[in-house]
Design an enzyme around this catalytic site. Structure first.
Site, short mmCIF file in Angstrom:
data_model
loop_
_atom_site.label_atom_id
_atom_site.label_comp_id
_atom_site.label_asym_id
_atom_site.label_seq_id
_atom_site.Cartn_x
_atom_site.Cartn_y
_atom_site.Cartn_z
CE LYS A 1 -12.70 -5.57 -14.87
NZ LYS A 1 -12.94 -5.22 -16.30
CD GLU B 1 -0.25 3.86 -11.24
OE1 GLU B 1 -0.74 4.99 -11.45
OE2 GLU B 1 0.05 3.06 -12.14
CB CYS C 1 -1.60 7.45 -14.46
SG CYS C 1 -0.31 6.19 -14.40
CD GLU D 1 -5.76 10.97 -14.28
OE1 GLU D 1 -4.64 10.46 -14.42
OE2 GLU D 1 -6.70 10.40 -13.70
#
Length: 496
Positions: A180, A256, A290, A387
């Site tokens: 997906k 992750e 990331c 973040e």
């Protein structure tokens, strides 16, 4: 109303590209032109059920899990060839979906995707299993058998590359897959699955399910009882939701998640190289990585010199149309994400939240966030703790190695870090002390696919890469054989 020229990317289930069961579609918006360039099938529960059923059938009764590594490897190498041959289409798909400069996608992402398929095809075939010495007349060895149906959920920031990072090891070890992709970047997943069929991957082995996350395709996939493994890359909040869904069926997962990487620049470094690598770490893909080195800690003796060079290099990056060859940085991937990054910049107050030195929002163009440099932020400031996932770097001075390490470790995240120093002892000390899954010394994002990759804390659970991928995508099985024929029941439970 659908434009006649709009591309369509369907689910690919059991070897056939299809509409959603109820016919729904959703648009993919080109973030530079701000218009829909494609549509994708919008999956619901029935589509997730169909995809998992196809993968389950292919695993339980099909040839793929029962092929040898050599036969599977040949097919995956053919797929890698096709990825390279169709580099233009794949790079354009990711660029149109999320704004990645097409030249960078073609030069970096497509070759890396092909390399992932080649590496894992060969690694699965060549990596030895354990054969354990025994002195009681037994022969003990380990088998690594495919785990089953893998749900692979990929993010929107580097779609093709991260899709291949999940799909390649899963297929190489004999699993079947339901991929997906993120709803912001559906196109390359369907193209990749089309190429897999062309390469000879049997129907049902590699399926693609499009759609959204909560109460939609993503949730229905990760909570499905027919799924044996879940591998996810994305933000930490979504990872927590997936972990909760997986817990109901005790489905093993690899997550992750987000990052807030620290970059430690010591006074004894090669300053030109440190600046060059730091710019790449902070602003590649408009900071939508990331692993982005968004927190830069610089030893006070070289702080001013570093800041001057770093700011000049950030200002020199070329912003523009991702379809143009000279573009360094394209737009952020969506209007929603632009609003999120803008929210961080709006909080800068010239005080403890930090001061904008250069870059940031462009009032002339709402698509644009220019490479931003923030200074004077307090340790608890949002730009240092959360973040951002955009082109925003915070530069902060430090006085001692211990202070730098403490600042670097002072977030919930632990995905990666960087160190720039010419002192070998310091390099080893700081690499050991930094909290994270990867530490790069005098470089950034240099990958060895044999090495473990993943994070700690809010950055995830588990590791993938090399033997770590084998451990996750297989069920290791110990086989114990009485070769000598001398053991009796009294040996039961005996340990060597």
């Amino acid at each position: 109303m659908t434009n006649e020229s709009t591309e369509f990317y369907g689910h690919l289930i059991d070897g056939k590209e299809t509409e959603a069961q109820d016919g729904r579609r959703f648009p993919s918006v080109d973030p530079w032109r701000r218009t829909a360039w494609a549509e994708a099938a919008e999956g619901g529960r029935e589509d997730a059920d169909r995809a998992v059923a196809a993968a389950r059938q292919a695993f339980d009764t099909g040839e793929w899990p029962r092929m040898g590594h050599t036969a599977r490897g040949r097919i995956l190498h053919r797929l890698a060839d096709l990825v390279e041959r169709n580099a233009g289409e794949l790079a354009a798909a990711d660029s149109r979906d999320m704004g990645r400069p097409v030249a960078q996608a073609r030069a970096k992402d497509v070759p890396r995707a092909a390399a992932n398929f080649r590496f894992f095809a060969d690694h699965a075939r060549l990596t030895a299993a354990e054969q354990l010495p025994a002195d009681n007349g037994t022969h003990v060895y380990t088998r690594y058998e495919p785990a089953g149906v893998v749900a692979a959920i990929a993010p929107w920031n580097l779609p093709l590359m991260l899709e291949s990072w999940k799909v390649a090891p899963a297929l190489a070890h004999g699993n079947t897959v339901v991929l997906k992709p993120a709803e912001q970047s559906p196109a390359s997943a369907t193209v990749l699955a089309r190429l897999a069929l062309e390469a000879g991957v049997p129907p049902g082995v590699f399926n693609v399910l499009h759609g959204h996350g909560p109460a939609a395709a993503g949730e229905f996939l990760v909570s499905h009882p027919g799924v044996d493994r879940i591998t996810f890359t994305g933000e930490s909040a979504t990872g927590r939701a997936i972990a909760r869904a997986a817990a109901d069926h005790l489905t093993p997962l690899s997550l992750e998640l987000g990052g807030k990487a620290a970059n430690l620049v010591f006074a004894d470094c090669d300053l030109d190289r440190a600046v060059s690598w730091s710019v790449a770490a902070a602003y590649t893909n408009a900071g939508q990585v990331c692993l982005a080195g968004s927190r830069i800690y610089v030893e006070r003796a070289v702080y001013d010199a570093f800041l001057e060079r770093f700011t000049a290099a950030a200002d020199a990056l070329r912003f523009g149309d991702p379809a143009e060859a000279g573009t360094d940085i394209g737009p952020l991937a969506s209007a929603e994400h632009h609003a999120k990054v803008r929210g961080f910049l709006d909080r800068l107050d010239g005080g403890p939240q930090g001061r904008l030195l250069t870059g940031g929002l462009d009032p002339r163009d709402p698509r644009v966030v220019r490479p931003a440099v923030v200074v004077d932020a307090a340790a608890e400031a949002a730009v240092l703790q959360q973040e951002i996932f955009g082109p925003v770097a915070v530069v902060t001075p430090f006085d001692t190695e211990q202070q730098a390490v403490a600042q670097a470790n002072a977030t919930p995240y632990g995905l990666n870090a960087m160190v720039f120093t010419e002192d070998l002892r310091r390099a080893h000390r700081t690499a050991a002390a930094l909290r994270g899954g990867t530490v790069w010394v005098n470089c950034y994002f240099v990958r060895d696919l044999r090495a473990p990759f993943g994070g700690v804390g809010a950055s995830g659970i588990g590791r993938e890469g090399g033997v770590h991928s084998r451990e996750f995508f297989t069920e290791p099985k110990a086989v114990v054989m009485d070769i000598a024929g001398t053991l009796g029941p009294e040996a039961t439970g005996a340990a060597r």
